[in-house]
Design an enzyme around this catalytic site. Sequence first.
Site, PDB file in Angstrom:
ATOM      1  N   ASP A 141      41.905  23.580  32.936  1.00 55.59           N
ATOM      2  CA  ASP A 141      41.247  24.805  33.418  1.00 55.59           C
ATOM      3  C   ASP A 141      39.954  25.121  32.671  1.00 55.59           C
ATOM      4  O   ASP A 141      39.156  25.940  33.119  1.00 55.59           O
ATOM      5  CB  ASP A 141      42.191  26.021  33.261  1.00 55.59           C
ATOM      6  CG  ASP A 141      43.347  25.989  34.245  1.00 55.59           C
ATOM      7  OD1 ASP A 141      43.495  24.981  34.955  1.00 55.59           O
ATOM      8  OD2 ASP A 141      44.112  26.969  34.291  1.00 55.59           O
ATOM      9  N   VAL A 194      42.702  38.192  40.861  1.00 59.34           N
ATOM     10  CA  VAL A 194      41.356  37.930  41.397  1.00 59.34           C
ATOM     11  C   VAL A 194      40.731  36.675  40.780  1.00 59.34           C
ATOM     12  O   VAL A 194      39.521  36.522  40.747  1.00 59.34           O
ATOM     13  CB  VAL A 194      40.422  39.148  41.169  1.00 59.34           C
ATOM     14  CG1 VAL A 194      40.891  40.352  41.960  1.00 59.34           C
ATOM     15  CG2 VAL A 194      40.314  39.492  39.687  1.00 59.34           C
ATOM     16  N   GLY A 212      43.798  26.918  17.036  1.00 62.64           N
ATOM     17  CA  GLY A 212      42.886  25.823  16.679  1.00 62.64           C
ATOM     18  C   GLY A 212      41.441  26.154  16.981  1.00 62.64           C
ATOM     19  O   GLY A 212      41.140  26.800  17.987  1.00 62.64           O
ATOM     20  N   HIS A 257      64.410   9.251  60.902  1.00 61.49           N
ATOM     21  CA  HIS A 257      64.673  10.337  61.849  1.00 61.49           C
ATOM     22  C   HIS A 257      66.059  10.911  61.576  1.00 61.49           C
ATOM     23  O   HIS A 257      66.991  10.139  61.358  1.00 61.49           O
ATOM     24  CB  HIS A 257      64.615   9.804  63.278  1.00 61.49           C
ATOM     25  CG  HIS A 257      64.960  10.852  64.299  1.00 61.49           C
ATOM     26  ND1 HIS A 257      64.076  11.867  64.636  1.00 61.49           N
ATOM     27  CD2 HIS A 257      66.089  11.059  65.026  1.00 61.49           C
ATOM     28  CE1 HIS A 257      64.655  12.648  65.535  1.00 61.49           C
ATOM     29  NE2 HIS A 257      65.878  12.184  65.790  1.00 61.49           N
TER      30      HIS A 257
HETATM   31  P1  NAI Z   1      42.119  32.932  43.780  1.00 61.72           P
HETATM   32  O1  NAI Z   1      40.723  32.542  43.502  1.00 61.72           O
HETATM   33  O2  NAI Z   1      43.018  32.019  44.524  1.00 61.72           O
HETATM   34  O3  NAI Z   1      42.121  34.312  44.628  1.00 61.72           O
HETATM   35  C1  NAI Z   1      41.525  35.505  44.169  1.00 61.72           C
HETATM   36  C2  NAI Z   1      41.121  36.354  45.373  1.00 61.72           C
HETATM   37  O4  NAI Z   1      40.732  37.637  44.904  1.00 61.72           O
HETATM   38  C3  NAI Z   1      39.936  35.804  46.142  1.00 61.72           C
HETATM   39  O5  NAI Z   1      40.303  35.669  47.490  1.00 61.72           O
HETATM   40  C4  NAI Z   1      38.855  36.849  45.920  1.00 61.72           C
HETATM   41  O6  NAI Z   1      38.014  37.001  47.044  1.00 61.72           O
HETATM   42  C5  NAI Z   1      39.654  38.125  45.681  1.00 61.72           C
HETATM   43  N1  NAI Z   1      38.948  39.176  44.928  1.00 61.72           N
HETATM   44  C6  NAI Z   1      38.144  39.026  43.850  1.00 61.72           C
HETATM   45  N2  NAI Z   1      37.711  40.249  43.406  1.00 61.72           N
HETATM   46  C7  NAI Z   1      38.263  41.176  44.224  1.00 61.72           C
HETATM   47  C8  NAI Z   1      38.219  42.634  44.291  1.00 61.72           C
HETATM   48  N3  NAI Z   1      37.524  43.373  43.433  1.00 61.72           N
HETATM   49  N4  NAI Z   1      38.911  43.262  45.283  1.00 61.72           N
HETATM   50  C9  NAI Z   1      39.630  42.533  46.169  1.00 61.72           C
HETATM   51  N5  NAI Z   1      39.707  41.183  46.149  1.00 61.72           N
HETATM   52  C10 NAI Z   1      39.049  40.505  45.182  1.00 61.72           C
HETATM   53  O7  NAI Z   1      42.720  33.361  42.359  1.00 61.72           O
HETATM   54  P2  NAI Z   1      44.214  33.647  41.912  1.00 61.72           P
HETATM   55  O8  NAI Z   1      45.079  33.874  43.080  1.00 61.72           O
HETATM   56  O9  NAI Z   1      44.119  34.714  40.887  1.00 61.72           O
HETATM   57  O10 NAI Z   1      44.635  32.292  41.231  1.00 61.72           O
HETATM   58  C11 NAI Z   1      43.944  31.842  40.058  1.00 61.72           C
HETATM   59  C12 NAI Z   1      44.008  30.342  39.896  1.00 61.72           C
HETATM   60  O11 NAI Z   1      45.326  29.925  39.600  1.00 61.72           O
HETATM   61  C13 NAI Z   1      43.542  29.621  41.126  1.00 61.72           C
HETATM   62  O12 NAI Z   1      42.434  28.852  40.767  1.00 61.72           O
HETATM   63  C14 NAI Z   1      44.684  28.737  41.518  1.00 61.72           C
HETATM   64  O13 NAI Z   1      44.232  27.432  41.771  1.00 61.72           O
HETATM   65  C15 NAI Z   1      45.633  28.750  40.325  1.00 61.72           C
HETATM   66  N6  NAI Z   1      47.006  28.830  40.822  1.00 61.72           N
HETATM   67  C16 NAI Z   1      47.529  27.800  41.545  1.00 61.72           C
HETATM   68  C17 NAI Z   1      48.790  27.886  42.075  1.00 61.72           C
HETATM   69  C18 NAI Z   1      49.309  26.763  42.894  1.00 61.72           C
HETATM   70  O14 NAI Z   1      48.793  25.662  42.799  1.00 61.72           O
HETATM   71  N7  NAI Z   1      50.306  26.970  43.735  1.00 61.72           N
HETATM   72  C19 NAI Z   1      49.630  29.060  41.879  1.00 61.72           C
HETATM   73  C20 NAI Z   1      48.979  30.089  41.142  1.00 61.72           C
HETATM   74  C21 NAI Z   1      47.724  29.950  40.635  1.00 61.72           C
END
Ligand code: NAI
Length: 472
Positions: free
Chosen positions: A314, A273, A119, A446
């Site tokens: 998102d 990341v 779309g 409990h």
């Molecule tokens: P994230 O933002 O949680 O973590 C990415 C991490 O990668 C950060 O700590 C950052 O400092 C690090 N980073 C960035 N560049 C780097 C590099 N060159 N070398 C080393 N470290 C580096 O992102 P993530 O884990 O990819 O998740 C993406 C999105 O998906 C998040 O916004 C999350 O909210 C959502 N998500 C939520 C879940 C849940 O609610 N349980 C499960 C999976 C994803």
Amino acid sequence: MFDVVVIGSGPAGYVSAIRASQLGLKTLCVEQSVDEKGKANLGGTCLNIGCIPSKALLDSSQRYYEASKNLGDHGIVVGDLKLDLKSMMKRKDDIVSKLTGGINGLFAANKVQSISGKGKVVSNNIVEVTKTDGSIENIETKNIILATGSKPIEIPSASFSRNIVDSTGALSFKNLPKTVGIVGAGIIGLELGSVWSRLGSEVTLIEALDDFLPMADPDISKESYREFINQGLDIKLGSKVIDTKELKNSVKVTYEQKGKKHEMEFEKLIVAVGRIPNSEEILSEDINIKIDKGFIEVNEFCQTSIQNIWAIGDLVRGPMLAHKGSEEGIMVAEKIANNHMQVNYDLVPSVIYTHPEIAWVGLNENELKAKGIKFKIGKFPFAASGRALAVDQSEGFVKVLTDIKTDTILGAHVFGPAAAEIVQQALISMEFGSSAEDIGLTMFSHPTVSEAFHEAALASNNQAIHIGNKRK
Ligand code: NAI
């Protein structure tokens, strides 16, 4: 002419389409992903390649881990334990099929029409749909809701290839890798790292920041870091991946830590990341809507600068979480139907599905200090919970933060068994403006792990029963 065309069928888009139709609006949902039969494959990242398949593998891998490690303590002796990864993956795929198929049923029951194709908004009343056979259909509509979600960020130092994969690739390895490297110790890194580590891979997380989980409450960051290291995850903080090289059956990773270069080799490298919105190619050039770093600009009601074009999930500011997208989808449908509704962005719960789980809602200690808000802390360890001990999950705690003057709950942070479920209780209390005293006066069953929330609320007023309180 439709009343509403929703582009994207993830948890933001499909929920929005269902509510719009429930409100009597003629609704169509456009989805570009197709199944083998050429039918729209509904559900988006969450159902197909995100929340649901990852939780299926987290559950299977935890059972395997427990069978291999802890069952002896319960007097259960397991013989020859074997991992059948193919069946584990099949179970995951079956759950995904069941749920995505379920959305077809929900669309039919709610009279939402769907069409497969890509779309694009070509005017404020026309969505152009390009189908898989290349044909184009222009659809007229009074309102457009953009819900195209996000995709994993690719970094130049670790471009995706055969053994360098994103979260989708990491949910379908065919064989158990001996070694797994993960770039990023964020939510996806920790969840996928847990899956492969429990199944027997050696897992190393390479995280650029010096702090572990900086978005969580500092006590949770500290205690969970210690616990994950104990579980065998190798977490290298302050370490930036600067180069990768695909070898025959592995990947060589170069990272920099405190100015020094290090090298490691992994069978598989997962890059986690962060994610960026899928906002490219969904608006034709003459549609004048601002996009900032990939995010579509919207007001508090998810309305863009063009009054009848909305964007949710998102694609817009705020955390990239399925439940946040769904609530925005409902809000927009209600707004289009001229009803009043708003999303409470102060109370978006977060969960990390590790073992133990991490979950929170509201403000944490660092955020309260930064805002200059005076607060009380009530903390209750699961080590003092009878139920937690009985189920062999006594690590972690519940921490409740309350306003020093009004006793209102400002934040709840849980690291421990059923953390995600306990936080929902705090969330409901907070939506109703509850004080810690209200929770203290509520009778909890409990033995439950939820009693830890009750006790933490009591502890904030020095009234906990099962731990020592500070006495003046
Ligand atoms: P994230 O933002 O949680 O973590 C990415 C991490 O990668 C950060 O700590 C950052 O400092 C690090 N980073 C960035 N560049 C780097 C590099 N060159 N070398 C080393 N470290 C580096 O992102 P993530 O884990 O990819 O998740 C993406 C999105 O998906 C998040 O916004 C999350 O909210 C959502 N998500 C939520 C879940 C849940 O609610 N349980 C499960 C999976 C994803």
